[in-house]
Write a protein that holds these residues in place. Sequence first.
Motif: not given
Lengths: 105, 208
Positions: B88-117
Amino acid sequence: MTPLSHYLIFSGVLFSLGLAGAIIRRNILVVFMCLELMLTAANVALVGFSRAQGLEGVPVYDAQLLVLFIMAIAAAEVAVGLALIVAMFRARRGVESSSLTSLKD
Amino acid sequence: MDLAISAIIFYVLAAAALLSAVGVVALRNPVSCALSMALCFGFVAAIFFGMGASFIGIAQIIIYAGAVLVLFLFIIMMLDVKQEEPVSGSHWFCITGVVMAGMLAGIFCTATLRLPGATGGRCPVRVLVENLGEMNLGNKSQTTPPASPASYGGALPALCPEKHGSSDARLLGENLFSHYSITFAVLGFALLAGAVGAVALGRKLHRD
Protein backbone atom coordinates in the motif's frame (compact mmCIF):
# COMPACT_ATOMS: atom_id res chain seq x y z
CA MET A 1 20.24 5.49 -43.51
CA THR A 2 19.52 6.28 -39.90
CA PRO A 3 20.94 9.55 -38.60
CA LEU A 4 22.94 9.64 -35.40
CA SER A 5 20.18 11.44 -33.52
CA HIS A 6 17.88 8.42 -33.73
CA TYR A 7 20.55 6.20 -32.19
CA LEU A 8 21.00 8.79 -29.44
CA ILE A 9 17.26 9.00 -28.80
CA PHE A 10 17.06 5.20 -28.57
CA SER A 11 19.94 5.23 -26.12
CA GLY A 12 18.34 7.97 -24.03
CA VAL A 13 14.97 6.22 -23.85
CA LEU A 14 16.64 2.94 -22.87
CA PHE A 15 18.57 4.78 -20.15
CA SER A 16 15.37 6.38 -18.86
CA LEU A 17 13.64 2.99 -18.71
CA GLY A 18 16.55 1.67 -16.65
CA LEU A 19 16.29 4.68 -14.34
CA ALA A 20 12.54 4.17 -13.94
CA GLY A 21 13.13 0.55 -13.00
CA ALA A 22 15.84 1.48 -10.52
CA ILE A 23 13.44 3.91 -8.83
CA ILE A 24 10.25 1.85 -8.94
CA ARG A 25 11.33 -1.70 -8.16
CA ARG A 26 12.01 -2.86 -4.64
CA ASN A 27 13.64 -6.18 -5.46
CA ILE A 28 17.37 -5.46 -5.42
CA LEU A 29 18.08 -8.08 -8.10
CA VAL A 30 15.76 -6.29 -10.53
CA VAL A 31 17.29 -2.93 -9.61
CA PHE A 32 20.65 -4.45 -10.50
CA MET A 33 19.29 -5.60 -13.87
CA CYS A 34 18.09 -2.05 -14.53
CA LEU A 35 21.62 -0.78 -13.82
CA GLU A 36 22.88 -3.15 -16.52
CA LEU A 37 20.26 -1.71 -18.89
CA MET A 38 21.58 1.80 -18.25
CA LEU A 39 25.15 0.68 -18.95
CA THR A 40 24.01 -0.87 -22.23
CA ALA A 41 22.28 2.37 -23.21
CA ALA A 42 25.54 4.25 -22.69
CA ASN A 43 27.29 1.66 -24.87
CA VAL A 44 24.81 2.27 -27.70
CA ALA A 45 25.53 6.01 -27.59
CA LEU A 46 29.28 5.37 -27.63
CA VAL A 47 29.10 3.07 -30.64
CA GLY A 48 26.92 5.61 -32.45
CA PHE A 49 29.44 8.37 -31.86
CA SER A 50 32.32 6.14 -32.97
CA ARG A 51 30.46 5.47 -36.21
CA ALA A 52 29.62 9.14 -36.79
CA GLN A 53 33.15 10.38 -36.18
CA GLY A 54 34.69 7.82 -38.47
CA LEU A 55 36.61 8.84 -41.56
CA GLU A 56 37.15 6.92 -44.77
CA GLY A 57 34.89 4.07 -43.81
CA VAL A 58 36.71 3.26 -40.56
CA PRO A 59 35.00 4.05 -37.25
CA VAL A 60 36.88 5.58 -34.34
CA TYR A 61 38.00 2.53 -32.43
CA ASP A 62 38.73 4.41 -29.19
CA ALA A 63 35.01 4.54 -28.42
CA GLN A 64 34.54 0.86 -29.21
CA LEU A 65 37.45 -0.02 -26.92
CA LEU A 66 35.81 2.07 -24.21
CA VAL A 67 32.69 -0.04 -24.74
CA LEU A 68 34.77 -3.19 -24.27
CA PHE A 69 36.26 -1.81 -21.05
CA ILE A 70 32.79 -0.87 -19.79
CA MET A 71 31.60 -4.41 -20.48
CA ALA A 72 34.52 -5.93 -18.57
CA ILE A 73 34.02 -3.61 -15.60
CA ALA A 74 30.28 -4.38 -15.69
CA ALA A 75 31.06 -8.10 -15.51
CA ALA A 76 33.27 -7.55 -12.45
CA GLU A 77 30.57 -5.33 -10.96
CA VAL A 78 27.95 -8.03 -11.44
CA ALA A 79 30.16 -10.58 -9.68
CA VAL A 80 30.77 -8.33 -6.67
CA GLY A 81 27.20 -7.03 -6.57
CA LEU A 82 25.62 -10.48 -6.64
CA ALA A 83 27.98 -11.58 -3.87
CA LEU A 84 26.79 -8.57 -1.87
CA ILE A 85 23.17 -9.51 -2.55
CA VAL A 86 23.82 -13.08 -1.35
CA ALA A 87 25.45 -11.71 1.80
CA MET A 88 22.46 -9.43 2.34
CA PHE A 89 20.10 -12.37 1.87
CA ARG A 90 21.99 -14.30 4.52
CA ALA A 91 21.78 -11.41 6.95
CA ARG A 92 18.19 -10.28 6.31
CA ARG A 93 16.40 -13.30 4.81
CA GLY A 94 15.19 -11.20 1.89
CA VAL A 95 16.24 -9.12 -1.09
CA GLU A 96 13.74 -6.28 -0.70
CA SER A 97 15.32 -2.85 -0.55
CA SER A 98 12.58 -1.81 1.91
CA SER A 99 14.17 -4.08 4.54
CA LEU A 100 17.34 -1.98 4.60
CA THR A 101 16.20 0.53 7.20
CA SER A 102 18.70 0.04 10.02
CA LEU A 103 20.12 3.54 9.55
CA LYS A 104 16.60 5.05 9.67
CA ASP A 105 15.38 3.23 12.78
CA MET B 1 11.47 10.32 -47.47
CA ASP B 2 12.81 7.00 -48.60
CA LEU B 3 13.44 4.48 -45.90
CA ALA B 4 16.31 2.14 -46.52
CA ILE B 5 15.87 -1.46 -45.43
CA SER B 6 18.60 -1.03 -42.80
CA ALA B 7 16.71 1.90 -41.27
CA ILE B 8 13.51 -0.16 -41.08
CA ILE B 9 15.44 -3.00 -39.43
CA PHE B 10 16.91 -0.56 -36.92
CA TYR B 11 13.51 0.87 -35.98
CA VAL B 12 11.99 -2.59 -35.56
CA LEU B 13 14.92 -3.77 -33.43
CA ALA B 14 14.86 -0.59 -31.33
CA ALA B 15 11.13 -0.96 -30.68
CA ALA B 16 11.63 -4.59 -29.69
CA ALA B 17 14.53 -3.69 -27.38
CA LEU B 18 12.51 -0.95 -25.71
CA LEU B 19 9.54 -3.28 -25.30
CA SER B 20 11.67 -5.91 -23.59
CA ALA B 21 13.20 -3.19 -21.39
CA VAL B 22 9.66 -2.26 -20.35
CA GLY B 23 9.22 -5.95 -19.53
CA VAL B 24 12.25 -5.80 -17.22
CA VAL B 25 10.70 -2.88 -15.38
CA ALA B 26 7.09 -4.06 -15.30
CA LEU B 27 7.12 -7.84 -14.86
CA ARG B 28 6.58 -9.14 -11.34
CA ASN B 29 8.50 -12.42 -11.45
CA PRO B 30 12.30 -11.90 -11.27
CA VAL B 31 12.91 -14.85 -13.60
CA SER B 32 10.73 -13.20 -16.25
CA CYS B 33 12.66 -9.97 -15.68
CA ALA B 34 15.97 -11.76 -16.28
CA LEU B 35 14.71 -13.44 -19.47
CA SER B 36 13.31 -10.13 -20.72
CA MET B 37 16.70 -8.54 -20.04
CA ALA B 38 18.36 -11.27 -22.11
CA LEU B 39 15.94 -10.51 -24.95
CA CYS B 40 16.72 -6.80 -24.69
CA PHE B 41 20.46 -7.46 -24.79
CA GLY B 42 20.02 -9.69 -27.82
CA PHE B 43 18.20 -6.92 -29.69
CA VAL B 44 20.84 -4.39 -28.67
CA ALA B 45 23.52 -6.76 -29.97
CA ALA B 46 21.64 -6.92 -33.27
CA ILE B 47 21.63 -3.10 -33.36
CA PHE B 48 25.39 -3.18 -32.78
CA PHE B 49 25.72 -5.52 -35.76
CA GLY B 50 23.68 -3.07 -37.81
CA MET B 51 25.98 -0.23 -36.80
CA GLY B 52 28.95 -2.17 -38.12
CA ALA B 53 30.44 -2.91 -34.69
CA SER B 54 30.40 -6.67 -35.09
CA PHE B 55 33.00 -7.41 -32.42
CA ILE B 56 31.10 -5.34 -29.86
CA GLY B 57 27.90 -7.18 -30.78
CA ILE B 58 29.57 -10.55 -30.28
CA ALA B 59 31.01 -9.39 -26.96
CA GLN B 60 27.57 -8.14 -25.92
CA ILE B 61 26.04 -11.54 -26.59
CA ILE B 62 28.83 -13.50 -24.92
CA ILE B 63 29.27 -11.31 -21.84
CA TYR B 64 25.76 -10.07 -21.13
CA ALA B 65 23.42 -12.67 -22.58
CA GLY B 66 25.87 -15.43 -21.67
CA ALA B 67 27.76 -14.80 -18.46
CA VAL B 68 25.83 -12.05 -16.70
CA LEU B 69 22.40 -13.51 -17.40
CA VAL B 70 23.41 -16.99 -16.22
CA LEU B 71 24.82 -15.46 -13.04
CA PHE B 72 21.57 -13.57 -12.45
CA LEU B 73 19.41 -16.65 -13.04
CA PHE B 74 21.68 -18.72 -10.80
CA ILE B 75 21.36 -16.24 -7.94
CA ILE B 76 17.58 -15.85 -8.41
CA MET B 77 17.08 -19.60 -8.26
CA MET B 78 19.55 -20.06 -5.40
CA LEU B 79 17.87 -17.43 -3.24
CA ASP B 80 14.39 -18.61 -4.27
CA VAL B 81 13.14 -15.04 -4.72
CA LYS B 82 9.36 -14.66 -4.53
CA GLN B 83 7.21 -12.40 -6.64
CA GLU B 84 6.87 -8.84 -5.48
CA GLU B 85 3.72 -8.17 -3.51
CA PRO B 86 2.12 -4.78 -4.09
CA VAL B 87 2.50 -2.68 -0.96
CA SER B 88 0.00 0.00 0.00
CA GLY B 89 1.29 3.44 -0.90
CA SER B 90 3.53 2.17 -3.69
CA HIS B 91 1.48 4.05 -6.32
CA TRP B 92 3.26 7.27 -5.44
CA PHE B 93 6.57 5.49 -5.84
CA CYS B 94 5.59 4.32 -9.32
CA ILE B 95 4.25 7.73 -10.34
CA THR B 96 7.39 9.47 -9.10
CA GLY B 97 9.67 7.06 -10.94
CA VAL B 98 7.72 7.22 -14.18
CA VAL B 99 7.54 11.03 -14.10
CA MET B 100 11.25 11.41 -13.39
CA ALA B 101 12.24 8.94 -16.08
CA GLY B 102 9.85 10.55 -18.56
CA MET B 103 11.32 13.96 -17.86
CA LEU B 104 14.83 12.58 -18.37
CA ALA B 105 13.77 10.96 -21.66
CA GLY B 106 12.24 14.26 -22.75
CA ILE B 107 15.46 16.08 -21.94
CA PHE B 108 17.45 13.55 -23.97
CA CYS B 109 15.13 13.71 -26.98
CA THR B 110 14.87 17.50 -27.14
CA ALA B 111 18.58 17.98 -26.55
CA THR B 112 19.38 15.53 -29.32
CA LEU B 113 16.87 16.98 -31.77
CA ARG B 114 17.80 20.59 -31.04
CA LEU B 115 21.53 20.22 -31.42
CA PRO B 116 22.83 23.00 -33.67
CA GLY B 117 23.68 20.69 -36.54
CA ALA B 118 20.91 18.17 -36.06
CA THR B 119 18.75 19.49 -38.88
CA GLY B 120 21.19 21.14 -41.24
CA GLY B 121 23.42 18.13 -41.56
CA ARG B 122 26.29 19.90 -39.82
CA CYS B 123 28.42 18.70 -36.96
CA PRO B 124 27.18 20.16 -33.65
CA VAL B 125 30.68 20.21 -32.21
CA ARG B 126 31.92 22.37 -35.04
CA VAL B 127 28.91 24.69 -34.82
CA LEU B 128 29.49 25.03 -31.09
CA VAL B 129 33.15 25.89 -31.56
CA GLU B 130 32.30 28.50 -34.20
CA ASN B 131 29.72 30.13 -31.94
CA LEU B 132 32.16 30.14 -29.06
CA GLY B 133 34.69 31.92 -31.25
CA GLU B 134 32.10 34.58 -32.09
CA MET B 135 31.13 35.10 -28.46
CA ASN B 136 34.79 35.31 -27.43
CA LEU B 137 34.51 34.14 -23.86
CA GLY B 138 37.86 35.52 -22.79
CA ASN B 139 39.67 32.58 -24.28
CA LYS B 140 42.63 34.29 -25.94
CA SER B 141 44.31 31.20 -27.29
CA GLN B 142 42.60 30.79 -30.64
CA THR B 143 42.58 27.12 -31.34
CA THR B 144 41.49 26.00 -34.72
CA PRO B 145 38.35 23.88 -34.58
CA PRO B 146 39.04 20.21 -35.16
CA ALA B 147 38.06 18.85 -38.51
CA SER B 148 34.96 16.77 -37.88
CA PRO B 149 32.85 15.02 -40.45
CA ALA B 150 29.52 16.71 -41.08
CA SER B 151 27.62 13.54 -40.36
CA TYR B 152 25.71 14.18 -37.14
CA GLY B 153 22.49 15.41 -38.66
CA GLY B 154 22.51 13.50 -41.90
CA ALA B 155 23.02 9.86 -42.64
CA LEU B 156 25.97 8.16 -41.04
CA PRO B 157 28.91 7.47 -43.32
CA ALA B 158 29.15 4.00 -44.76
CA LEU B 159 31.64 1.71 -43.14
CA CYS B 160 34.09 -0.41 -45.07
CA PRO B 161 37.08 -1.45 -42.96
CA GLU B 162 37.96 -3.99 -45.63
CA LYS B 163 39.16 -1.12 -47.80
CA HIS B 164 42.10 -0.78 -45.43
CA GLY B 165 43.00 -4.41 -45.83
CA SER B 166 41.74 -5.71 -42.52
CA SER B 167 38.51 -6.54 -40.78
CA ASP B 168 36.71 -4.89 -37.89
CA ALA B 169 37.99 -7.21 -35.19
CA ARG B 170 41.56 -7.00 -36.47
CA LEU B 171 41.61 -3.19 -36.45
CA LEU B 172 40.06 -3.18 -32.96
CA GLY B 173 42.66 -5.62 -31.70
CA GLU B 174 45.50 -3.62 -33.18
CA ASN B 175 44.24 -0.52 -31.38
CA LEU B 176 43.72 -2.45 -28.15
CA PHE B 177 47.20 -3.93 -28.02
CA SER B 178 49.07 -0.86 -29.20
CA HIS B 179 47.49 2.23 -27.63
CA TYR B 180 45.64 0.63 -24.75
CA SER B 181 47.90 -2.23 -23.69
CA ILE B 182 48.55 -0.82 -20.21
CA THR B 183 44.82 -0.16 -19.73
CA PHE B 184 44.18 -3.72 -20.78
CA ALA B 185 46.60 -5.03 -18.14
CA VAL B 186 45.00 -2.83 -15.47
CA LEU B 187 41.61 -4.17 -16.56
CA GLY B 188 42.86 -7.70 -15.93
CA PHE B 189 43.77 -6.70 -12.38
CA ALA B 190 40.33 -5.14 -11.92
CA LEU B 191 38.67 -8.39 -12.99
CA LEU B 192 40.93 -10.34 -10.62
CA ALA B 193 40.04 -7.98 -7.78
CA GLY B 194 36.35 -8.46 -8.60
CA ALA B 195 36.68 -12.24 -8.49
CA VAL B 196 38.62 -12.16 -5.20
CA GLY B 197 36.09 -9.74 -3.72
CA ALA B 198 33.18 -11.95 -4.75
CA VAL B 199 34.80 -14.98 -3.11
CA ALA B 200 35.59 -12.99 0.04
CA LEU B 201 32.03 -11.66 0.26
CA GLY B 202 30.49 -15.05 -0.39
CA ARG B 203 32.44 -16.78 2.36
CA LYS B 204 30.59 -17.82 5.47
CA LEU B 205 31.55 -15.73 8.46
CA HIS B 206 32.78 -17.60 11.51
CA ARG B 207 32.17 -15.56 14.59
CA ASP B 208 33.79 -17.66 17.28
